[in-house]
Design an enzyme around this catalytic site. Sequence first.
Site, PDB file in Angstrom:
ATOM      1  N   ARG A 125     -15.528  -3.283 -13.240  1.00 29.35           N
ATOM      2  CA  ARG A 125     -14.495  -2.285 -12.869  1.00 29.35           C
ATOM      3  C   ARG A 125     -14.607  -1.846 -11.405  1.00 29.35           C
ATOM      4  O   ARG A 125     -14.167  -0.755 -11.039  1.00 29.35           O
ATOM      5  CB  ARG A 125     -14.537  -1.062 -13.781  1.00 29.35           C
ATOM      6  CG  ARG A 125     -14.231  -1.406 -15.224  1.00 29.35           C
ATOM      7  CD  ARG A 125     -13.862  -0.192 -16.029  1.00 29.35           C
ATOM      8  NE  ARG A 125     -13.582  -0.584 -17.390  1.00 29.35           N
ATOM      9  CZ  ARG A 125     -14.505  -0.710 -18.339  1.00 29.35           C
ATOM     10  NH1 ARG A 125     -15.757  -0.420 -18.066  1.00 29.35           N
ATOM     11  NH2 ARG A 125     -14.167  -1.102 -19.536  1.00 29.35           N
ATOM     12  N   LYS A 147      -5.910  -4.950   0.940  1.00 28.81           N
ATOM     13  CA  LYS A 147      -5.083  -5.778   0.044  1.00 28.81           C
ATOM     14  C   LYS A 147      -5.933  -6.965  -0.377  1.00 28.81           C
ATOM     15  O   LYS A 147      -6.412  -7.725   0.467  1.00 28.81           O
ATOM     16  CB  LYS A 147      -3.836  -6.286   0.764  1.00 28.81           C
ATOM     17  CG  LYS A 147      -2.703  -5.280   0.806  1.00 28.81           C
ATOM     18  CD  LYS A 147      -1.432  -5.932   1.336  1.00 28.81           C
ATOM     19  CE  LYS A 147      -0.305  -4.925   1.446  1.00 28.81           C
ATOM     20  NZ  LYS A 147       0.903  -5.509   2.075  1.00 28.81           N
ATOM     21  N   GLU A 189      -0.272 -12.963  14.613  1.00 29.97           N
ATOM     22  CA  GLU A 189      -0.450 -11.628  14.000  1.00 29.97           C
ATOM     23  C   GLU A 189      -0.852 -10.601  15.067  1.00 29.97           C
ATOM     24  O   GLU A 189      -0.494  -9.435  14.963  1.00 29.97           O
ATOM     25  CB  GLU A 189      -1.499 -11.678  12.890  1.00 29.97           C
ATOM     26  CG  GLU A 189      -1.138 -12.555  11.704  1.00 29.97           C
ATOM     27  CD  GLU A 189      -0.245 -11.872  10.653  1.00 29.97           C
ATOM     28  OE1 GLU A 189       0.209 -10.738  10.887  1.00 29.97           O
ATOM     29  OE2 GLU A 189      -0.011 -12.500   9.599  1.00 29.97           O
ATOM     30  N   LYS A 231      -3.658  -1.345  12.805  1.00 30.13           N
ATOM     31  CA  LYS A 231      -3.570  -1.523  11.352  1.00 30.13           C
ATOM     32  C   LYS A 231      -4.242  -0.349  10.644  1.00 30.13           C
ATOM     33  O   LYS A 231      -3.718   0.171   9.647  1.00 30.13           O
ATOM     34  CB  LYS A 231      -4.189  -2.853  10.921  1.00 30.13           C
ATOM     35  CG  LYS A 231      -4.072  -3.038   9.416  1.00 30.13           C
ATOM     36  CD  LYS A 231      -4.042  -4.463   8.969  1.00 30.13           C
ATOM     37  CE  LYS A 231      -3.767  -4.511   7.461  1.00 30.13           C
ATOM     38  NZ  LYS A 231      -3.777  -5.842   6.931  1.00 30.13           N
ATOM     39  N   GLU A 241       1.487   0.956   0.679  1.00 34.33           N
ATOM     40  CA  GLU A 241       2.796   0.440   1.122  1.00 34.33           C
ATOM     41  C   GLU A 241       3.979   1.089   0.408  1.00 34.33           C
ATOM     42  O   GLU A 241       4.827   0.422  -0.171  1.00 34.33           O
ATOM     43  CB  GLU A 241       2.847  -1.083   0.976  1.00 34.33           C
ATOM     44  CG  GLU A 241       3.901  -1.706   1.894  1.00 34.33           C
ATOM     45  CD  GLU A 241       3.804  -3.223   1.990  1.00 34.33           C
ATOM     46  OE1 GLU A 241       2.704  -3.743   2.210  1.00 34.33           O
ATOM     47  OE2 GLU A 241       4.851  -3.865   1.855  1.00 34.33           O
ATOM     48  N   ARG A 245       3.610   1.106   5.887  1.00 35.67           N
ATOM     49  CA  ARG A 245       2.785  -0.119   5.888  1.00 35.67           C
ATOM     50  C   ARG A 245       3.655  -1.376   5.935  1.00 35.67           C
ATOM     51  O   ARG A 245       3.213  -2.424   6.399  1.00 35.67           O
ATOM     52  CB  ARG A 245       1.842  -0.147   4.673  1.00 35.67           C
ATOM     53  CG  ARG A 245       0.876  -1.316   4.726  1.00 35.67           C
ATOM     54  CD  ARG A 245      -0.294  -1.191   3.789  1.00 35.67           C
ATOM     55  NE  ARG A 245      -1.147  -2.364   3.918  1.00 35.67           N
ATOM     56  CZ  ARG A 245      -2.396  -2.447   3.512  1.00 35.67           C
ATOM     57  NH1 ARG A 245      -2.972  -1.414   2.944  1.00 35.67           N
ATOM     58  NH2 ARG A 245      -3.091  -3.559   3.668  1.00 35.67           N
ATOM     59  N   ASN A 249       4.740  -6.073   8.027  1.00 36.96           N
ATOM     60  CA  ASN A 249       5.419  -7.298   7.592  1.00 36.96           C
ATOM     61  C   ASN A 249       6.471  -7.771   8.587  1.00 36.96           C
ATOM     62  O   ASN A 249       7.301  -8.631   8.248  1.00 36.96           O
ATOM     63  CB  ASN A 249       6.060  -7.085   6.218  1.00 36.96           C
ATOM     64  CG  ASN A 249       5.025  -6.807   5.151  1.00 36.96           C
ATOM     65  OD1 ASN A 249       3.925  -7.354   5.196  1.00 36.96           O
ATOM     66  ND2 ASN A 249       5.343  -5.931   4.217  1.00 36.96           N
ATOM     67  N   HIS A 252       7.662 -11.348   8.556  1.00 37.71           N
ATOM     68  CA  HIS A 252       7.156 -11.987   7.345  1.00 37.71           C
ATOM     69  C   HIS A 252       8.245 -12.426   6.365  1.00 37.71           C
ATOM     70  O   HIS A 252       8.023 -13.354   5.584  1.00 37.71           O
ATOM     71  CB  HIS A 252       6.143 -11.081   6.649  1.00 37.71           C
ATOM     72  CG  HIS A 252       4.788 -11.096   7.315  1.00 37.71           C
ATOM     73  ND1 HIS A 252       4.586 -10.620   8.599  1.00 37.71           N
ATOM     74  CD2 HIS A 252       3.583 -11.542   6.890  1.00 37.71           C
ATOM     75  CE1 HIS A 252       3.316 -10.767   8.918  1.00 37.71           C
ATOM     76  NE2 HIS A 252       2.682 -11.319   7.903  1.00 37.71           N
ATOM     77  N   HIS A 256       7.894 -16.088   5.133  1.00 41.69           N
ATOM     78  CA  HIS A 256       7.679 -16.522   3.752  1.00 41.69           C
ATOM     79  C   HIS A 256       8.731 -17.545   3.330  1.00 41.69           C
ATOM     80  O   HIS A 256       8.424 -18.495   2.607  1.00 41.69           O
ATOM     81  CB  HIS A 256       7.654 -15.312   2.819  1.00 41.69           C
ATOM     82  CG  HIS A 256       6.420 -14.473   3.012  1.00 41.69           C
ATOM     83  ND1 HIS A 256       6.383 -13.128   2.735  1.00 41.69           N
ATOM     84  CD2 HIS A 256       5.195 -14.788   3.506  1.00 41.69           C
ATOM     85  CE1 HIS A 256       5.165 -12.652   3.032  1.00 41.69           C
ATOM     86  NE2 HIS A 256       4.441 -13.648   3.499  1.00 41.69           N
ATOM     87  N   HIS A 270       0.625 -20.055   8.426  1.00 38.98           N
ATOM     88  CA  HIS A 270       1.170 -18.712   8.196  1.00 38.98           C
ATOM     89  C   HIS A 270       1.423 -17.968   9.517  1.00 38.98           C
ATOM     90  O   HIS A 270       2.513 -17.421   9.742  1.00 38.98           O
ATOM     91  CB  HIS A 270       0.224 -17.908   7.296  1.00 38.98           C
ATOM     92  CG  HIS A 270       0.651 -16.489   7.107  1.00 38.98           C
ATOM     93  ND1 HIS A 270       1.733 -16.140   6.321  1.00 38.98           N
ATOM     94  CD2 HIS A 270       0.188 -15.326   7.647  1.00 38.98           C
ATOM     95  CE1 HIS A 270       1.904 -14.830   6.369  1.00 38.98           C
ATOM     96  NE2 HIS A 270       0.978 -14.306   7.161  1.00 38.98           N
TER      97      HIS A 270
HETATM   98  N1  GLY Z   1      -0.896  -8.012   5.815  1.00 37.69           N
HETATM   99  C1  GLY Z   1      -0.076  -6.895   5.620  1.00 37.69           C
HETATM  100  C2  GLY Z   1      -0.782  -5.715   5.072  1.00 37.69           C
HETATM  101  O1  GLY Z   1      -1.989  -5.696   5.007  1.00 37.69           O
HETATM  102  O2  GLY Z   1      -0.144  -4.773   4.670  1.00 37.69           O
END
Ligand code: GLY
Length: 373
Positions: A125, A147, A189, A231, A241, A245, A249, A252, A256, A270
């Site tokens: 957990r 993430k 990035e 960030k 998000e 946040r 993107n 993106h 994508h 990417h």
């Molecule tokens: N890579 C985008 C984020 O971490 O929100």
Amino acid sequence: MNDTVETVHVALPGRAYDIRIGPGLIARAGAEIGPLLARPRVAVLTDETVAALHLEPFRAGLAASGIEAPALALPPGEATKGWAQFSRAVEWLIEQKVERRDMVVALGGGVIGDLAGFAAAVLRRGVRFVQVPTTLLAQVDSSVGGKTGINSPLGKNLIGAFHQPSLVLADTGVLETLEKRDFLAGYGEVMKYGLLGDAAFFEWLEQNGPALAKGDLAARIQAVRRSCEMKARIVERDETEQGDRALLNLGHTFCHALEAATGYSGRLLHGEGVAIGCALAFELSARMGLCSQEDPSRVRAHLAQMGMKKDLADIPGALPDADALIGLMAQDKKVQDGRLRFILARGIGQAFVTSGVDAGLLRAMLAEALAAR
Ligand code: GLY
């Protein structure tokens, strides 16, 4: 050497952590990680390519502080980021008798960081983990912000959890081992941060990007630090998000769709897709009258200066038509209530989230970019 290490703090209540940035951090991993440990042992998840280059120096760095580090090296590549290797990693951690207070380490790029972070999130957990990102992309993006996850056969990153690391060690020395193409993809990035929220940083990149790509260490540290700082501030405001946040993107939604259209293959990395996506987002913003026409030209000029892909014409092989690309965008997980969400910009450093995109302008822009191929 130690005085060139910079620290960015991520001030999330109850789960704050440092991002340490600079050369030599792998060699001094024991001194960095040791103070966080309940016992002198970590379990390392990595991939075979990274292991061949960095696992022994990393283990030696830990051993210098008396820390044991059993390791599992998974196959390199995006295909690893699925249920099969994930369950192998989790079972291995259980076999290693990783306990609730122990630490897992992710030594590698984005695939390993995401998979190991998710394994740490679900094991018993939730156990703590340290990110040791070995690509530029992982150092400025995927290792920071919590993430974690794996891919489903139905789409990328559809299975996962928010689980913040306890420490990030971004050893800028390891960037020297990257292929130029991988380094520049990660730079996509880096550039994104300037474009989304810091015009002065973008200007600095216009001046320092080429030196940074050639190996200027001070410039690399500065670029990683500023990216992580930006960030960190966004993640502090909006960890899960719900709002801001999504600015991360930028580029993106286009990326994508292009990655899906090229089969997630070596045709388009990417970070290359992000760079092209940023140029397209600025082009669309200019066509919608949100920013000046000079802004997309400046983005493309910088990508050209860096020797990077800058538009659809730079992607080798066939691409689907504009409607099919828009269809692929609609499958992006950023779609909300069936509406496409885009990150557009009012200028360099002034991105914002919107669902109000002019579909006709979008289609015309893509058709034109495809015709130029
Ligand atoms: N890579 C985008 C984020 O971490 O929100």
